[in-house]
Design an enzyme around this catalytic site. Structure first.
Site, PDB file in Angstrom:
ATOM      1  N   CYS A   1       0.808  -1.012  -0.097  1.00 45.61           N
ATOM      2  CA  CYS A   1      -0.086   0.096   0.127  1.00 45.61           C
ATOM      3  C   CYS A   1       0.962   1.101  -0.089  1.00 45.61           C
ATOM      4  O   CYS A   1       2.228   0.931  -0.357  1.00 45.61           O
ATOM      5  CB  CYS A   1      -0.939  -0.038   1.156  1.00 45.61           C
TER       6      CYS A   1
ATOM      7  N   THR B   1       2.123   2.958   2.523  1.00 48.60           N
ATOM      8  CA  THR B   1       3.172   2.726   3.566  1.00 48.60           C
ATOM      9  C   THR B   1       3.372   1.468   3.904  1.00 48.60           C
ATOM     10  O   THR B   1       4.432   1.185   4.478  1.00 48.60           O
ATOM     11  CB  THR B   1       2.519   3.625   4.859  1.00 48.60           C
TER      12      THR B   1
HETATM   13  C1  RB5 Z   1      -4.088   5.165   0.656  1.00 46.03           C
HETATM   14  O1  RB5 Z   1      -3.961   6.921   0.390  1.00 46.03           O
HETATM   15  C2  RB5 Z   1      -3.186   4.867   1.979  1.00 46.03           C
HETATM   16  O2  RB5 Z   1      -3.795   5.382   3.050  1.00 46.03           O
HETATM   17  C3  RB5 Z   1      -2.941   3.386   1.991  1.00 46.03           C
HETATM   18  O3  RB5 Z   1      -2.218   3.172   0.676  1.00 46.03           O
HETATM   19  C4  RB5 Z   1      -1.914   3.008   3.176  1.00 46.03           C
HETATM   20  O4  RB5 Z   1      -0.679   3.683   3.075  1.00 46.03           O
HETATM   21  C5  RB5 Z   1      -2.400   2.699   4.112  1.00 46.03           C
HETATM   22  O5  RB5 Z   1      -1.761   2.327   5.296  1.00 46.03           O
END
Ligand code: RB5
Length: 155
Positions: A69, A71
């Site tokens: 994702c 992060t």
């Molecule tokens: C999406 O914007 C972001 O919140 C997701 O990809 C992730 O980083 C969540 O932990």
């Protein structure tokens, strides 16, 4: 990993580009994998994809998973809610190796907005090649982790 191991991979929109890079790497190295989505950069919800890969692993259809994702944090939190999943967020190769040798992780999570393609591919390579050490102290600790799951702490 054994020759028979199959890899389930997924991302949300935040990890979509890096997932494609990792898929190129898996193809190049002839790993057997399935892409569980997402399939474009439209916003989606990361828990949906953590669940798809988590289910594929606990059913033993796939043995290892990679979730990306923005992060790596959301994927890790969501996947670790599934019994039998040990998801490890790794952004360095030492952690990636330890995540297998000590923690027997069956899912690797990374952040597509945190690291670049080169480091991510090295992390994947190290993580896939590493094996659980099977030392008794780690087995005891993993059992204690499992015990926490089996006896939920109530509020
Ligand atoms: C999406 O914007 C972001 O919140 C997701 O990809 C992730 O980083 C969540 O932990």
């Amino acid at each position: 990993m054994s020759n028979m191991s199959k890899i389930a991979i997924a991302s949300d929109h935040g990890g979509f580009e890096l997932k494609n890079e990792i898929i190129n790497y898996l193809k190049e190295k002839l790993y057997i994998y399935k892409d569980f989505g997402c399939f474009d950069s439209q916003p989606v919800d990361y828990p949906d994809y953590a669940l798809k890969v988590g289910k594929a692993i606990v059913s033993n259809e796939y043995q290892l998973g990679i979730l990306i994702c923005g992060t790596g944090i959301g994927m890790s939190i969501a996947a670790n809610k599934i019994k039998g999943i040990r998801a490890a967020l790794c952004h360095d190769t030492f952690s990636a190796r330890m995540a297998k040798e000590h923690n027997k992780s069956n899912i690797l999570t990374m952040g597509g907005r945190v690291i670049g393609k080169g480091l991510a591919q090295e992390i994947v390579s190290v993580w896939l090649m590493a094996e659980f050490s099977r030392e008794s102290r780690h087995i005891v600790r993993l059992q204690k982790v499992e015990d926490i799951y089996m006896n939920p702490v109530s509020n």
